[in-house]
Enzyme design. Structure first.
Site, mmCIF file in Angstrom:
data_model
loop_
_atom_site.group_PDB
_atom_site.id
_atom_site.type_symbol
_atom_site.label_atom_id
_atom_site.label_comp_id
_atom_site.label_asym_id
_atom_site.label_seq_id
_atom_site.Cartn_x
_atom_site.Cartn_y
_atom_site.Cartn_z
ATOM 1 N N HIS A 2 73.862 53.274 45.645
ATOM 2 C CA HIS A 2 73.051 51.922 45.632
ATOM 3 C C HIS A 2 74.049 50.754 45.386
ATOM 4 C CE1 HIS A 2 71.524 51.052 41.368
ATOM 5 N NE2 HIS A 2 72.591 51.407 41.350
ATOM 6 N N HIS B 285 68.616 50.604 46.664
ATOM 7 C CA HIS B 285 69.271 50.061 47.556
ATOM 8 C C HIS B 285 70.262 50.868 48.652
ATOM 9 C CE1 HIS B 285 70.010 45.425 48.570
ATOM 10 N NE2 HIS B 285 69.850 46.161 49.628
ATOM 11 N N GLU C 130 64.134 48.397 45.276
ATOM 12 C CA GLU C 130 64.583 48.665 44.033
ATOM 13 C C GLU C 130 62.809 48.605 43.311
ATOM 14 O OE1 GLU C 130 66.761 50.096 42.436
ATOM 15 O OE2 GLU C 130 68.806 49.958 44.065
ATOM 16 N N ASP D 289 70.037 39.324 46.341
ATOM 17 C CA ASP D 289 70.327 40.502 45.416
ATOM 18 C C ASP D 289 71.401 39.887 44.054
ATOM 19 O OD1 ASP D 289 71.136 42.870 44.155
ATOM 20 O OD2 ASP D 289 71.380 44.043 45.966
ATOM 21 N N ASP E 104 76.940 44.957 45.802
ATOM 22 C CA ASP E 104 76.851 46.140 46.697
ATOM 23 C C ASP E 104 77.898 46.595 47.470
ATOM 24 O OD1 ASP E 104 74.501 46.557 45.132
ATOM 25 O OD2 ASP E 104 72.894 46.136 46.520
ATOM 26 N N ASP F 273 66.657 42.698 47.439
ATOM 27 C CA ASP F 273 66.431 43.588 46.004
ATOM 28 C C ASP F 273 65.817 42.781 45.065
ATOM 29 O OD1 ASP F 273 67.215 44.816 43.692
ATOM 30 O OD2 ASP F 273 68.871 45.565 44.272
ATOM 31 N N ASP G 3 65.842 42.798 42.136
ATOM 32 C CA ASP G 3 66.524 42.169 40.889
ATOM 33 C C ASP G 3 67.321 41.158 41.331
ATOM 34 O OD1 ASP G 3 69.299 42.803 42.169
ATOM 35 O OD2 ASP G 3 69.383 44.780 41.240
ATOM 36 N N HIS H 82 73.450 41.759 42.578
ATOM 37 C CA HIS H 82 74.669 42.483 42.919
ATOM 38 C C HIS H 82 75.337 42.310 44.375
ATOM 39 C CE1 HIS H 82 72.293 44.311 39.928
ATOM 40 N NE2 HIS H 82 73.112 44.542 38.955
#
Length: 298
Positions: A138, A98, A270, A121, A125, A225, A227, A123
């Site tokens: 990332h 990312h 990712e 995402d 980030d 992303d 994830d 997360h």
């Protein structure tokens, strides 16, 4: 959305420590992204992959890992994305980790004065060198795009803030570091955690997201992303977090974005084939792109 799409591959694995995500663009192509989009009468131009530098043995003066190589690749990507937009085409960027969003957003920002971003995402980030527990870049691209972090990154594509915090919507968050939580509250960033998705439902989340961004922005970028999805549906990612968005919820989100016709660019990141099961995650990415660009069940 534009019907002419330019694909840019970014085989970057320097923004984190787990190897394999550099093969993400190849895995997505192998899963049939070009053929999938051509079947829905889109004109596809695959620009190939940008060149990525070598992994650095030492961190140098910064605690950020592979800073020089990430910055150089991001600058190259920024220029490539800028060229695609200026040609009137839709940039579709394939990652890679990312950290590539630093270059994508920097290139887009040259063409929009009030750009919005949907950050799909697990997360946030939103780390900087000071708040990151790992030094992995990332985990920093959204902070960098807000003008926060190392000057080698914030200066990519020209100095200055690339994004306004009020033009960001994070969807699917369920793993936030303490520094990120502070920044989210301080900047007033709109976040739909998994709690909100569970409670409101994806339909309401996307309706609110679209309404929030539609009138305040002159372009909207989707940074997805894999994830963000639950590891059951997308196992081939470097930082899986249980309790994520489902495959079907993600399709609904993409379908609603297509219907709203607000996106001007997108990136999918990712995908790590080494950690995957028979290229399942890349195939999920391709299926979601199909929905995003207008593929219908009937």
């Amino acid at each position: 959305m534009k019907k002419n799409i330019s694909i840019i591959g970014v085989p970057m694995d320097l923004g984190q420590t787990r190897r394999g995500v550099d093969m993400g663009p190849s895995a997505i192509r192998y899963a049939g992204i070009v053929e999938r989009l051509e079947q829905i009468n889109l004109e596809i131009e695959d620009l190939g992959d940008i060149e990525i530098g070598s992994r650095e043995r030492t961190a140098g003066e910064s605690n950020l890992k592979n800073l020089k190589a990430v910055a150089e690749a991001s600058e190259t990507l920024s220029s490539r994305v800028d060229e695609v937009v200026k040609q009137g085409k839709f940039p579709l960027v394939l990652g890679g980790d990312h950290s590539i969003a630093i270059g994508t957003i920097a290139g887009l920002a040259k063409n929009y004065s009030n750009m919005g971003v949907i950050w799909y995402d697990a997360h946030g980030d939103l780390n900087t060198g000071e708040t990151s527990p790992s030094g992995n870049i990332h985990g920093m691209p959204l902070a960098v795009s807000l003008g926060l972090g190392d000057p080698a990154l914030t200066g990519i594509g020209g100095t200055g803030t690339k994004l306004k915090p009020e033009n960001i919507v994070i969807i699917g968050a369920r793993s936030l570091d303490e520094g990120e939580k502070v920044l989210i509250k301080e900047k007033g960033i709109k976040v739909f955690t998994m709690h909100e998705i569970d409670r409101m439902g994806m339909t309401a989340v996307m309706e609110e997201t679209i309404a929030y961004l539609k009138d305040r922005t002159d372009g909207v970028h989707l940074s997805l992303d894999l994830d963000g999805l639950d590891p059951h549906d997308a196992p081939g990612v470097g930082t899986p977090v249980m309790g994520g968005i489902s495959y079907r919820e993600s399709h609904l989100a993409m379908e609603m974005l297509e219907e709203a016709n607000i996106l001007t660019s997108a990136e999918f990141v990712e995908v790590n084939p080494i950690l995957d099961e028979r290229n399942k995650t890349a195939s999920v990415a391709v299926a979601l792109m199909g929905s995003l660009f207008g593929e219908k069940l009937l």
